[in-house]
Scaffold this motif. Structure first.
Motif, PDB file in Angstrom:
ATOM      1  N   HIS A  87       0.810  -1.125   0.177  1.00 34.04           N
ATOM      2  CA  HIS A  87      -0.023  -0.032  -0.012  1.00 34.04           C
ATOM      3  C   HIS A  87       0.896   1.224  -0.042  1.00 34.04           C
ATOM      4  O   HIS A  87       1.821   1.297   0.825  1.00 34.04           O
ATOM      5  N   ASP A  88       0.487   2.205  -0.980  1.00 33.01           N
ATOM      6  CA  ASP A  88       1.394   3.517  -1.094  1.00 33.01           C
ATOM      7  C   ASP A  88       1.343   4.153   0.266  1.00 33.01           C
ATOM      8  O   ASP A  88       0.431   4.446   0.818  1.00 33.01           O
ATOM      9  N   ALA A  89       2.435   4.694   0.621  1.00 34.01           N
ATOM     10  CA  ALA A  89       2.379   5.689   1.878  1.00 34.01           C
ATOM     11  C   ALA A  89       2.523   6.902   1.105  1.00 34.01           C
ATOM     12  O   ALA A  89       3.032   7.390   0.274  1.00 34.01           O
ATOM     13  N   GLN A  90       1.799   7.687   1.819  1.00 30.95           N
ATOM     14  CA  GLN A  90       1.718   9.174   1.375  1.00 30.95           C
ATOM     15  C   GLN A  90       2.963   9.997   1.391  1.00 30.95           C
ATOM     16  O   GLN A  90       3.294  10.810   0.414  1.00 30.95           O
ATOM     17  N   HIS A  91       3.947   9.606   2.344  1.00 32.62           N
ATOM     18  CA  HIS A  91       5.112  10.305   2.312  1.00 32.62           C
ATOM     19  C   HIS A  91       6.302   9.538   1.791  1.00 32.62           C
ATOM     20  O   HIS A  91       7.527   9.947   2.313  1.00 32.62           O
ATOM     21  N   CYS A  92       6.165   8.713   1.163  1.00 32.77           N
ATOM     22  CA  CYS A  92       7.335   7.990   0.369  1.00 32.77           C
ATOM     23  C   CYS A  92       8.177   9.026  -0.546  1.00 32.77           C
ATOM     24  O   CYS A  92       7.484   9.574  -1.091  1.00 32.77           O
ATOM     25  N   LEU A  93       9.280   8.613  -0.800  1.00 35.62           N
ATOM     26  CA  LEU A  93      10.065   9.163  -1.622  1.00 35.62           C
ATOM     27  C   LEU A  93       9.841   8.732  -3.167  1.00 35.62           C
ATOM     28  O   LEU A  93       9.645   7.556  -3.051  1.00 35.62           O
ATOM     29  N   ARG A  94       9.584   9.705  -3.944  1.00 35.61           N
ATOM     30  CA  ARG A  94       9.307   9.203  -5.445  1.00 35.61           C
ATOM     31  C   ARG A  94      10.190  10.067  -6.306  1.00 35.61           C
ATOM     32  O   ARG A  94      10.328  11.503  -6.192  1.00 35.61           O
ATOM     33  N   LEU A  95      10.658   9.397  -7.081  1.00 37.69           N
ATOM     34  CA  LEU A  95      11.844   9.956  -8.081  1.00 37.69           C
ATOM     35  C   LEU A  95      11.355   9.657  -9.508  1.00 37.69           C
ATOM     36  O   LEU A  95      10.828   8.670  -9.926  1.00 37.69           O
ATOM     37  N   ALA A 138      13.607   9.481 -11.808  1.00 38.37           N
ATOM     38  CA  ALA A 138      14.546   8.379 -12.246  1.00 38.37           C
ATOM     39  C   ALA A 138      15.280   7.755 -11.046  1.00 38.37           C
ATOM     40  O   ALA A 138      14.784   8.080 -10.018  1.00 38.37           O
ATOM     41  N   GLY A 139      16.616   7.080 -11.150  1.00 40.81           N
ATOM     42  CA  GLY A 139      17.096   6.605 -10.051  1.00 40.81           C
ATOM     43  C   GLY A 139      17.504   7.642  -9.153  1.00 40.81           C
ATOM     44  O   GLY A 139      17.682   8.859  -9.482  1.00 40.81           O
ATOM     45  N   PRO A 140      17.952   7.076  -7.879  1.00 45.29           N
ATOM     46  CA  PRO A 140      18.591   8.087  -6.955  1.00 45.29           C
ATOM     47  C   PRO A 140      19.859   8.587  -7.518  1.00 45.29           C
ATOM     48  O   PRO A 140      20.586   8.054  -8.131  1.00 45.29           O
ATOM     49  N   GLU A 141      20.392   9.547  -6.931  1.00 46.93           N
ATOM     50  CA  GLU A 141      21.508  10.540  -7.277  1.00 46.93           C
ATOM     51  C   GLU A 141      22.777   9.585  -6.766  1.00 46.93           C
ATOM     52  O   GLU A 141      23.748   9.541  -7.219  1.00 46.93           O
ATOM     53  N   GLU A 145      19.337   6.192   2.978  1.00 50.39           N
ATOM     54  CA  GLU A 145      18.684   7.149   3.867  1.00 50.39           C
ATOM     55  C   GLU A 145      17.335   7.375   3.835  1.00 50.39           C
ATOM     56  O   GLU A 145      16.628   7.331   4.939  1.00 50.39           O
ATOM     57  N   ALA A 146      16.832   7.199   2.745  1.00 53.36           N
ATOM     58  CA  ALA A 146      15.403   6.988   2.565  1.00 53.36           C
ATOM     59  C   ALA A 146      14.825   5.951   2.973  1.00 53.36           C
ATOM     60  O   ALA A 146      13.634   5.772   3.754  1.00 53.36           O
ATOM     61  N   LEU A 147      15.408   4.764   2.957  1.00 51.18           N
ATOM     62  CA  LEU A 147      15.178   3.354   3.519  1.00 51.18           C
ATOM     63  C   LEU A 147      15.150   3.446   5.041  1.00 51.18           C
ATOM     64  O   LEU A 147      14.342   2.699   5.602  1.00 51.18           O
ATOM     65  N   LYS A 148      15.938   4.124   5.710  1.00 53.58           N
ATOM     66  CA  LYS A 148      15.752   4.163   7.115  1.00 53.58           C
ATOM     67  C   LYS A 148      14.683   5.051   7.860  1.00 53.58           C
ATOM     68  O   LYS A 148      14.323   4.913   8.973  1.00 53.58           O
ATOM     69  N   GLN A 149      14.025   5.690   6.811  1.00 54.36           N
ATOM     70  CA  GLN A 149      12.950   6.518   7.329  1.00 54.36           C
ATOM     71  C   GLN A 149      11.853   5.630   8.006  1.00 54.36           C
ATOM     72  O   GLN A 149      11.378   4.714   7.531  1.00 54.36           O
ATOM     73  N   PRO A 150      11.557   5.976   9.178  1.00 56.91           N
ATOM     74  CA  PRO A 150      10.146   5.327   9.898  1.00 56.91           C
ATOM     75  C   PRO A 150       9.033   5.417   8.886  1.00 56.91           C
ATOM     76  O   PRO A 150       8.639   6.487   8.129  1.00 56.91           O
TER      77      PRO A 150
END
Length: 144
Positions: free
Chosen positions: A117-125, A127-130, A137-142
């Protein structure tokens, strides 16, 4: 429209317009694809033609009848005939060309993975990450 597996050994083509897609969220499709759901469609077998690589296709079938055909070189799921019907199951991700089709059906939502299920606050890019660090860091977010 043409399609092929990840390594390109197994290739096929479909004549005519592509029907709309469905996504299946059952546990078997998650295991077969390694993702939250498969996206696929069915085309009449008269409109489907193998171009190459049929000898590279391996098949796995459960006693329930669930079948998964895949390229023995790269592991990509590949089209297979729908048992008892004149239809071929075609994974949408194998298609090479852009096409206009919608996902019009979602199956087995009752057994969908909780993490899907989509999280409202997930990182959306776009393209790939820089950097790998940015992704770590994004994966460590609660979870929210």
């Amino acid at each position: 429209m043409k399609g092929e597996c990840l390594c390109g050994d197994v290739a096929f083509e479909i004549e005519g317009n592509l029907p709309n897609l469905y996504q299946c969220h059952c546990s078997l499709c998650r295991k077969a694809t390694g993702s939250a759901a498969n996206a696929a469609t069915f085309v009449p077998s008269t409109r489907f033609r193998w171009l190459s690589g049929q000898q590279k296709i391996s098949s796995f079938q459960k006693s329930t009848g669930y079948r998964s055909d895949f390229c023995s070189a790269c592991g990509s799921p590949v089209p297979n005939p729908l048992r008892g019907k004149e239809l071929v199951w075609v994974p949408a991700g194998l298609l090479d060309e852009s096409f206009e089709a919608l996902v019009t059906v979602h199956l087995h939502l009752g057994s969908a993975a909780l993490w899907e299920h989509d999280a409202q606050h997930c990182l959306r890019l776009e393209a790939g990450p820089e950097s790998l660090e940015m992704l770590e860091e994004a994966l460590k977010q609660p979870a929210h």
